[in-house]
Every structure is written in structure tokens, then in C-alpha cells.
Design a protein around this motif. Sequence first.
Motif, short mmCIF file in Angstrom:
data_model
loop_
_atom_site.label_atom_id
_atom_site.label_comp_id
_atom_site.label_asym_id
_atom_site.label_seq_id
_atom_site.Cartn_x
_atom_site.Cartn_y
_atom_site.Cartn_z
N GLY A 30 -0.84 2.32 -13.00
CA GLY A 30 -1.54 1.39 -12.13
C GLY A 30 -0.58 0.45 -11.40
N ASP A 48 -1.40 3.08 -5.40
CA ASP A 48 -2.38 3.04 -6.48
C ASP A 48 -1.70 3.14 -7.85
OD1 ASP A 48 -1.60 5.67 -6.53
OD2 ASP A 48 -3.61 6.50 -6.25
N ASP A 76 0.83 -1.20 0.00
CA ASP A 76 0.00 0.00 0.00
C ASP A 76 0.87 1.25 0.00
OD1 ASP A 76 0.80 -0.75 2.57
OD2 ASP A 76 -0.81 0.39 3.50
#
Length: 149
Positions: A92, A130, A29
Motif C-alpha cells: 500500500g 497504489d 500518483d
Amino acid sequence: MSTNYPTRAPRHRGLFQQFSPLHLAPAWDQYSVVKARGVRIIALGGYAPYCTSGWVVEQAVGCIELIGAKVAGLGQMLLIGFTLSEQPRPAGFEITDTDAIGTLTMPARCFAACVAIATGSNTHFRIGGDGQLNAIGSDSSLLQLPAPT
């Protein structure tokens, strides 16, 4: 903020120290900076899409694949596509069963500059989160993100 080192009582010193394994897997993350162990490059004409690992680059003029070492059983990879399209796909990041894959799509005019960086001896890449901050650099210190406050 958790630390990677366990808390030990003062009586556990030297030979009596308890063994506690360290958690060395990246926190996906957040972003991880990875040394490129391999690079693959393809140059294309810009007339057709290019597909690899389920990722598509429309009107592709080239693609660079940077490969890092396996960590926690996952291969680390950054795919950089170069397109003639006016609307490139957003960057991405995804984790599959075998790989942690970051993607980045850039304008065709950036292809030569990125090839020069990718073929250097100290190439590193940043993937995770992300994917919006995926990047390539000639030195790992350039890719470090400031610590959150």
C-alpha cells in the motif's frame, strides 16, 4: 505531458529571462525512487502482530523501515514486514500530514535477503501509486519504471 520548464518568449534571454520556480514535489500518483538515508530493523518471534505508524503485520518475524530525505515537506518511508501468515496484506501507499509511507508485506523466508539489500551503501526504494509496485533495490536504476506510452 507537462514539462517542468516554462515556455519563454525569444526576447527573454540572459539577464532578461523571467524567473519561474520549478515544481520539484514528486507526483505521488506515479512512483518515486528514493535513496535510503536511514534504516531500522527489528527481528521478532512470529508469535504476535507488529504495529508501527498504523500499519500491522500479523505473525511478524521482522520489519525493515527505510527512511528517505524530506521532499516537499513530507518524509519518505518504506515499511517492509515479514510474516509467517499464509495471507499477507497487500502492499500500500498513503500520504499523512507529515509522511509519504509505502508498505510491503513479504513471507518470512525473504527477511535475510532484504536485510542484506537494506543495509547496503547504495540502497534505494520505490513508493507511490497504489503501492503495488513498492520495491527495494541495491541501485536506483533497477527500480526505474518504463515511461508510459
